[in-house]
Design an enzyme around this catalytic site. Structure first.
Site, short mmCIF file in Angstrom:
data_model
loop_
_atom_site.label_atom_id
_atom_site.label_comp_id
_atom_site.label_asym_id
_atom_site.label_seq_id
_atom_site.Cartn_x
_atom_site.Cartn_y
_atom_site.Cartn_z
N GLY B 89 0.83 -1.19 0.00
CA GLY B 89 0.00 0.00 0.00
C GLY B 89 0.87 1.25 0.00
O GLY B 89 1.96 1.25 -0.53
N LEU B 90 0.36 2.30 0.63
CA LEU B 90 1.06 3.59 0.71
C LEU B 90 1.40 4.10 -0.70
O LEU B 90 2.53 4.47 -0.98
CB LEU B 90 2.34 3.46 1.54
CG LEU B 90 2.11 3.37 3.04
CD1 LEU B 90 3.43 3.19 3.74
CD2 LEU B 90 1.41 4.59 3.56
N CYS B 91 0.43 4.04 -1.58
CA CYS B 91 0.71 4.50 -2.93
C CYS B 91 -0.50 5.23 -3.49
O CYS B 91 -0.84 5.07 -4.65
CB CYS B 91 1.07 3.32 -3.81
SG CYS B 91 -0.17 2.02 -3.70
N GLY B 92 -1.17 6.00 -2.65
CA GLY B 92 -2.29 6.78 -3.14
C GLY B 92 -3.44 5.91 -3.58
O GLY B 92 -3.70 4.87 -2.97
N SER B 248 2.76 6.30 -8.68
CA SER B 248 1.70 6.70 -7.78
C SER B 248 2.24 6.91 -6.37
O SER B 248 1.89 7.87 -5.68
CB SER B 248 0.64 5.60 -7.78
OG SER B 248 -0.47 5.97 -7.04
#
Lengths: 138, 293
Positions: B89-92, B248
């Site tokens: 995760g942590l990708c908008g 992203s």
């Protein structure tokens, strides 16, 4: 001296070769064939084997290809290979590992058809091994 | 008014977060460059493949006897959605926008009375789809430990898809992934896998309807080519996804760093105000005390 034409060898990961060459010998599934400039539109599957490229300077390079397609047209030749490794970089272990893998497939093959295909591939790989062995002995 | 001490700890913690997001952004930039290069170097193969396919497929247009992978098996009852997302995760909005596109497509198919199944490549997509369609996910592929995307990985997914197709588990396969347009623009895309989506002949294609000699035969070549095409398409999708993911992540980490900076600024202002207010208050107390004496 033959005229040069455009030759491209592509593997899924990258464009391996893209240059003007004089002659290419392709290991087609129905036998080796040579492509020169102005070949008629021709398409063939490629079996595991050695591809021989002669460039404009007359130098011959051999590349191991593991199956794929060749697409020849008057404009040039494109070979789509699953794997393409120049012979100098090809380690005997890679090849023998591949052979063991195919042998395992034959042992576990369920249908006759799968078995036949795998043993065909095994024969082709063995042939490559023999070819390589004979050249290194020179 | 929060106490001075609590303000100080808040500022320190926001600063620490900012450092992390900044580092993640820089890592993403470096990885993006590599992923982008991988995606670009895989393009020639996919393009040539599409060209060859277009050449051959033309011969089978509207003809009986075309291979099932090209023409479909004549039914469209069960759809398989191959959803390619990232593993982290942590990708908008990267993962959620792909999952949303797949979910919308699935809901539309379900409302038309069709059956839907999922095959997930990447953990994040599987997680969000599992909430909505818990019993429709057939399999999940994860490549968490892998540093680079290898063709073998895609080939494994492709083989699984073909296996399911041959077993008659589904009739039509569609793939979802994010196309990498630029660093700030990634477009969630859907693409038909089975039957194969044959690109309209590109302008200036190598052969202008020339008759090809084929060895062994056209049908045999197509039979060999089509399964391979599935793997190649999945491979391309995974590479595009890889580049999109880092793009992203880079832009979302960039804005996170900026937000943290703004927050630090605001908190520092409040901190200084209350510190000054306290000093002023103490001074007034001292002065008024002295006057009273």
């Amino acid at each position: 001296m033959a005229e040069a034409f455009k030759f491209e060898l592509v593997s899924p990961a990258r464009l391996v070769i893209s240059e003007e060459v004089d002659q290419v010998v392709v290991p087609g599934s129905e036998g080796y064939f040579t492509v020169l400039k102005g070949h008629s539109p021709f398409m063939s599957t490629v079996r595991p084997g050695l591809l021989e490229v002669t460039n404009a300077a007359g130098k011959t390079t051999r590349i191991f290809v593991a199956g794929g397609f060749a697409d020849a047209s008057p404009n040039g030749l494109t070979v789509l290979a699953e794997q393409a490794i120049p012979v100098e970089d090809l380690k005997p272990e890679t090849l023998s590992k591949e052979i063991t893998a195919v042998e395992a497939v034959i042992a576990s093959a369920k249908s006759d058809e799968a078995k036949r295909l795998a043993s065909e591939k095994l024969g082709q790989l063995r042939e490559v091994q023999a070819q390589l062995g004979s050249t290194t002995a020179h | 008014m929060p106490s001075l001490k609590s303000l100080r700890t808040r500022i320190a913690s926001v600063k620490a977060t900012q450092k992390i997001t900044k580092a993640m952004q820089m890592v993403a930039v470096a990885k993006l460059r590599r992923a982008q290069m991988a995606a670009e170097s895989a393009r020639p193969y996919a393009e040539r493949m599409a060209g060859v396919l277009a050449n051959l497929a033309g011969a089978f247009e509207n003809q009986p006897g075309a291979p099932v992978l090209l023409a479909g098996n004549g039914k469209d009852k069960v759809h398989l959605l191959v959803v390619c997302t990232g593993d982290r995760g942590l990708c908008g909005a990267f993962n959620s926008s792909i999952a949303r596109l797949a979910r919308d497509h699935a809901n539309r198919l379900l409302s038309e009375g069709k059956d839907v199944k999922f095959l997930c490549v990447g953990r994040k997509g599987a997680e969000s789809l599992r909430r909505v369609f818990p019993d429709r996910i057939l399999d999940v592929f994860e490549f968490k430990g892998a540093r680079t995307i290898e063709f073998e990985m895609a080939d494994g997914v492709g083989k699984k898809v073909l296996e399911l197709f041959e077993a008659g588990v589904f009739d039509i396969a569609t793939m979802f992934y994010s196309r990498f347009k630029s660093v700030i623009q990634q477009i969630p895309t859907q693409q038909g896998l089975i039957p194969a989506e044959v690109p309209a002949k590109a302008a200036g294609a190598t052969s202008d309807g020339a008759i090809y000699d084929c060895e062994p035969g056209e049908a045999e070549i197509l039979e060999d080519l089509l399964p391979r095409n599935v793997s190649v398409q999945i491979f391309r999708a995974m590479l595009e996804n890889g580049a999109s993911f880092y793009g992203s992540q880079m832009s979302s980490m960039d804005s996170a760093t900026r937000n943290a900076g703004e927050m630090i600024k605001k908190l520092t202002t409040i901190y200084n105000r209350s510190r000054q207010a306290m000093i002023t208050k103490e001074l007034i107390e001292i002065i008024s005390g002295a006057e009273a004496v």
